[in-house]
Design a protein around this motif. Structure first.
Motif, PDB file in Angstrom:
ATOM      1  N   ILE B 111      26.587  -1.704  37.299  1.00 43.59           N
ATOM      2  CA  ILE B 111      26.022  -1.504  35.959  1.00 43.59           C
ATOM      3  C   ILE B 111      26.718  -0.390  35.182  1.00 43.59           C
ATOM      4  O   ILE B 111      26.449  -0.202  34.008  1.00 43.59           O
ATOM      5  N   SER B 112      27.613   0.363  35.809  1.00 43.38           N
ATOM      6  CA  SER B 112      28.367   1.348  35.034  1.00 43.38           C
ATOM      7  C   SER B 112      29.745   0.812  34.647  1.00 43.38           C
ATOM      8  O   SER B 112      30.243   1.104  33.561  1.00 43.38           O
ATOM      9  N   THR B 113      30.362   0.016  35.517  1.00 42.53           N
ATOM     10  CA  THR B 113      31.721  -0.459  35.227  1.00 42.53           C
ATOM     11  C   THR B 113      31.738  -1.365  33.996  1.00 42.53           C
ATOM     12  O   THR B 113      32.616  -1.242  33.137  1.00 42.53           O
ATOM     13  N   VAL B 114      30.741  -2.246  33.887  1.00 37.58           N
ATOM     14  CA  VAL B 114      30.742  -3.194  32.765  1.00 37.58           C
ATOM     15  C   VAL B 114      30.717  -2.466  31.420  1.00 37.58           C
ATOM     16  O   VAL B 114      31.631  -2.640  30.610  1.00 37.58           O
ATOM     17  N   PRO B 115      29.732  -1.589  31.154  1.00 43.48           N
ATOM     18  CA  PRO B 115      29.778  -0.904  29.850  1.00 43.48           C
ATOM     19  C   PRO B 115      30.969   0.020  29.695  1.00 43.48           C
ATOM     20  O   PRO B 115      31.512   0.150  28.590  1.00 43.48           O
ATOM     21  N   LEU B 116      31.412   0.644  30.787  1.00 43.98           N
ATOM     22  CA  LEU B 116      32.528   1.588  30.663  1.00 43.98           C
ATOM     23  C   LEU B 116      33.824   0.881  30.279  1.00 43.98           C
ATOM     24  O   LEU B 116      34.718   1.488  29.694  1.00 43.98           O
ATOM     25  N   VAL B 117      33.935  -0.399  30.605  1.00 46.20           N
ATOM     26  CA  VAL B 117      35.130  -1.145  30.209  1.00 46.20           C
ATOM     27  C   VAL B 117      34.919  -1.802  28.841  1.00 46.20           C
ATOM     28  O   VAL B 117      35.753  -1.685  27.944  1.00 46.20           O
ATOM     29  N   VAL B 118      33.763  -2.463  28.670  1.00 42.99           N
ATOM     30  CA  VAL B 118      33.536  -3.224  27.432  1.00 42.99           C
ATOM     31  C   VAL B 118      33.418  -2.298  26.222  1.00 42.99           C
ATOM     32  O   VAL B 118      34.055  -2.536  25.185  1.00 42.99           O
ATOM     33  N   ILE B 119      32.631  -1.226  26.344  1.00 42.52           N
ATOM     34  CA  ILE B 119      32.463  -0.315  25.205  1.00 42.52           C
ATOM     35  C   ILE B 119      33.787   0.365  24.875  1.00 42.52           C
ATOM     36  O   ILE B 119      34.154   0.519  23.705  1.00 42.52           O
ATOM     37  N   VAL B 197      28.185   6.872  30.907  1.00 39.57           N
ATOM     38  CA  VAL B 197      28.949   6.192  29.853  1.00 39.57           C
ATOM     39  C   VAL B 197      29.307   7.195  28.763  1.00 39.57           C
ATOM     40  O   VAL B 197      30.450   7.273  28.319  1.00 39.57           O
ATOM     41  N   TRP B 198      28.323   7.993  28.350  1.00 40.11           N
ATOM     42  CA  TRP B 198      28.606   8.994  27.320  1.00 40.11           C
ATOM     43  C   TRP B 198      29.725   9.928  27.772  1.00 40.11           C
ATOM     44  O   TRP B 198      30.634  10.261  27.010  1.00 40.11           O
ATOM     45  N   LEU B 242      46.403  -7.162  26.553  1.00 37.34           N
ATOM     46  CA  LEU B 242      45.742  -6.053  27.259  1.00 37.34           C
ATOM     47  C   LEU B 242      45.419  -6.415  28.701  1.00 37.34           C
ATOM     48  O   LEU B 242      44.879  -5.591  29.437  1.00 37.34           O
ATOM     49  N   GLY B 243      45.725  -7.629  29.110  1.00 36.63           N
ATOM     50  CA  GLY B 243      45.370  -8.091  30.457  1.00 36.63           C
ATOM     51  C   GLY B 243      45.719  -7.112  31.571  1.00 36.63           C
ATOM     52  O   GLY B 243      44.827  -6.664  32.299  1.00 36.63           O
ATOM     53  N   PRO B 244      46.988  -6.735  31.705  1.00 36.51           N
ATOM     54  CA  PRO B 244      47.361  -5.826  32.801  1.00 36.51           C
ATOM     55  C   PRO B 244      46.626  -4.490  32.716  1.00 36.51           C
ATOM     56  O   PRO B 244      46.188  -3.951  33.743  1.00 36.51           O
ATOM     57  N   THR B 245      46.482  -3.960  31.475  1.00 32.82           N
ATOM     58  CA  THR B 245      45.748  -2.700  31.312  1.00 32.82           C
ATOM     59  C   THR B 245      44.311  -2.865  31.793  1.00 32.82           C
ATOM     60  O   THR B 245      43.768  -2.001  32.479  1.00 32.82           O
ATOM     61  N   THR B 246      43.686  -3.986  31.414  1.00 32.36           N
ATOM     62  CA  THR B 246      42.297  -4.207  31.801  1.00 32.36           C
ATOM     63  C   THR B 246      42.157  -4.274  33.320  1.00 32.36           C
ATOM     64  O   THR B 246      41.241  -3.667  33.882  1.00 32.36           O
ATOM     65  N   LEU B 252      40.475   1.005  38.659  1.00 36.56           N
ATOM     66  CA  LEU B 252      40.261   2.453  38.732  1.00 36.56           C
ATOM     67  C   LEU B 252      38.802   2.799  38.510  1.00 36.56           C
ATOM     68  O   LEU B 252      38.256   3.700  39.152  1.00 36.56           O
ATOM     69  N   GLN B 253      38.141   2.069  37.592  1.00 36.64           N
ATOM     70  CA  GLN B 253      36.746   2.353  37.296  1.00 36.64           C
ATOM     71  C   GLN B 253      35.862   2.039  38.495  1.00 36.64           C
ATOM     72  O   GLN B 253      34.963   2.799  38.831  1.00 36.64           O
TER      73      GLN B 253
END
Lengths: 299, 323
Positions: B111-119, B197-198, B242-246, B252-253
């Motif tokens: 639940i932290s990785t999803v917002p940390l990447v999407v936001i 996230v903040w 952005l694929g490789p960056t993502t 890493l996240q």
């Protein structure tokens, strides 16, 4: 792909005249909308800072009174800051953090740059194995090492010393990799000429390679320094003596000691945040560039 | 090496180069490319020695001594019941607190990785639309990343305060009943995620912004001439580029989130009732409040096994995708 590129000039000629007014109209609108969204979010992002600042500027009674208010009825006061600065160890902890982070950064830079140079330039037996082991070690999570490291520091009698804080924090395998990649890109001609003139490896490294590598060295230094400044778990374990604590660990002890002194809690947090925020305001460009170049290599 | 390589890209046939000019270059090339000499071996290891010394002492040795310690009954008080084989591991696998901490850690990671990447991606895409005052947005979103975990935790613990906190004040003013942010087992982990996230989204934001700015502008110009709108451009140019960056950011996240300790320990101390205790906190507590270094080392190695497993899965997935 090739055909696509070829057809583009034709399209441009055909469509540009009609398209430009439409696009000019559309772009600013979406840009204004994006600016509004980003501005709202940016303000939201600053709320924790603002709320902490306002709380720190209240008296303790005002901070703990309901209903909560942004502007205290009895006016702002610097009481919390003067109390925290007068009674606490915050100045000492700031110096401890500064000293240990600087030492960690300096040692990391020296040892990482020299091993990266050797792997990039010198053809020695076992260097592929060495690079392989260093890259493989990136996967080791630091928390796995805390128990044996504590044991080791205890048997070396180094618990509660600066050594215990500094020594285990200077291994940054991803940074070796980042530096090696940078050295690989430096043209060899300069070094070849110097080698022919009889310069030693060490001389070439310090007078040719390192000066050319200033940007990447700065980026690595920034990354390592921020990490060391904010590290919590290991310093928390390695030190107990209040005069040796780093800022983040010291703050944790304040929190338990002050209990419900909300204004003083926030004043301490803000004082602890101040040094790096100030550094960031002055060196924003370098820090952002540094994080962007080293960031993907590993945290 | 390079003196030979340079003419190649220009398309000139290398052997046809004037022989008189290449002779000094050739000599220096031979000097650098000669077979390994004793001197190179000595120099190479001399330059590597300082790093290697630290590496062996503070990484390799703790790995070995930790592995051995996990097979003993070593205690922080100095008592040592000696070599006990795999007993610590057997106990850990039957320890419901260990499993619960592991579960909490995986839950937090998800639940932290999803917002940390999407936001981070959304913020970077918005800021990259040519907004004015770029430095201001970077400053707002990235500056929390420079705070120590303790500072972040003090800020958020205060805002989560049930009666005096900002969050509940806003909720009540909106007519929503207040939430027991840190005392409700169903909410506490989300409270930690919001703080996280903040605190750290600005880091991924910067990485995405750098990657977006590396996409050649011609791609967008061509697409807009072809009539592709903003959304279309984002989904068919930016996202694929952005694929490789993502992939890197997600890897890493995940690895960073699995190591979570600081902010949980400081905001909820693992509570209420162990609902937010992470595996690293369990390692810490087994060793330093339970005094059982051997047992704690065993859990460290179970955690390490999990990290290795996830890293291998990621290598496998990324290999498959790029193949």
């Amino acid at each position: 792909m090739a055909t696509n590129t070829l057809s583009r000039p034709a399209l441009r000629l055909k469509g540009s005249v009609a398209d430009i007014p439409a696009r000019r109209k559309r772009a600013p609108l979406s840009r204004i909308l994006a600016t509004v969204i980003v501005a709202v979010l940016a303000v939201a992002w600053l709320i924790p800072f603002a709320w902490a600042t306002l709380t720190a500027l209240k008296s303790e009674t005002e901070a703990a009174s309901t209903p909560i208010s942004w502007i205290p009825a009895s006016g702002f006061t610097l009481d919390a800051f003067t109390k925290v600065l007068g009674s606490g160890n915050i100045p000492t902890w700031t110096l401890n953090s500064l000293f240990t982070s600087a030492a960690i950064t300096a040692i990391t830079l020296v040892i990482s740059a020299s091993v990266a140079y050797a792997i990039s330039r010198i053809d020695f037996r076992g260097k592929d194995l060495l690079m392989g082991v260093i890259i493989a070690s990136i996967i080791v999570p630091p928390p796995v090492l805390i128990i044996p490291l504590f044991q080791q520091m205890q048997s070396l009698n180094l618990i509660d010393t600066y050594w215990a804080l500094i020594l285990p924090q200077v291994i940054h395998s991803p940074m070796v990799f980042v530096l090696k990649k940078f050295f690989d890109q430096i043209p060899r001609e300069l070094e070849e000429a110097a080698l022919m003139d009889g310069a030693s490896r060490l001389r070439i490294f310090t007078t040719i390679v390192l000066p050319l590598s200033r940007p990447i060295l700065a980026a690595v230094a920034i990354f390592v320094f921020i990490g060391a400044w904010n590290n919590f778990l290991w310093p928390f374990i390695a030190t107990n003596d209040s005069s040796l604590l780093t800022l983040p660990v010291g703050l944790q002890t304040i929190k338990s000691a002050y209990g419900i002194q909300y204004a003083q809690n926030m004043a301490s947090a803000l004082l602890a945040a101040l040094p790096l925020i100030l550094v960031f305001l002055f060196f924003q460009r370098q820090i952002i560039k540094g994080v962007a170049t080293t960031g993907l290599a590993g945290t | 090496m390079s003196t030979v390589r340079i003419p190649a890209p220009t398309g000139e046939p290398a052997p046809a180069a004037p022989p008189a000019k290449t002779s000094p270059g050739k000599r220096s090339t031979a000097r650098l490319a000669r077979p390994r000499s004793r001197r190179d071996n000595i120099h190479g290891w001399a330059f590597s020695a300082p790093f290697l010394a630290f590496f062996l002492m503070f990484l390799v040795w703790p790995m070995i001594s930790g592995a051995y310690m996990s097979l003993t009954g070593k205690s922080l008080t100095g008592a040592n019941s000696g070599f006990i084989g795999l007993a610590n591991y057997a106990e850990a696998f039957g320890d419901s607190d260990m499993w619960r901490s592991l579960g909490n850690t995986l839950y937090f990671t998800l639940i932290s990785t999803v917002p940390l990447v999407v936001i981070a991606l959304a913020l970077a895409a918005l800021v990259n639309m040519g907004l004015p005052a770029q430095w201001l947005w970077r400053l707002s979103f990235f500056s929390p990343f420079l705070l120590a975990s303790t500072v972040v935790s003090l800020f958020f613990a205060w805002m989560y305060n049930p009666e005096l906190g900002l969050f509940n004040d806003v909720l009540v003013k909106l007519g929503i009943p207040p939430v027991a942010w840190l005392n409700d087992p169903a909410v506490a982990m989300w409270a930690v995620v919001i703080a996280t996230v903040w605190w750290t989204v600005g880091f991924n934001f910067l990485l995405y912004l750098a990657a977006l700015q590396n996409i050649p502008q011609q791609h967008y110009e061509a697409a807009s001439l072809d009539g592709a709108g903003g959304w279309r451009q984002f989904f068919s140019i930016s996202l694929p580029q952005l694929g490789p960056t993502t992939v890197m950011i997600v890897i890493l996240q995940i690895l960073a989130s699995l190591k979570v300790f600081d902010q949980i320990y400081q905001i909820t101390a693992g509570g209420p009732g162990g609902a937010t205790r992470s595996i690293v906190q369990y390692i810490f507590e087994a060793g330093f409040t339970g005094y059982r270094l051997g047992y704690s080392a065993a859990i460290s190695y179970i955690f390490f096994g999990l990290i290795l497993f996830i890293a291998l899965v990621q290598v496998f997935i990324t290999r498959k995708r790029s193949a």
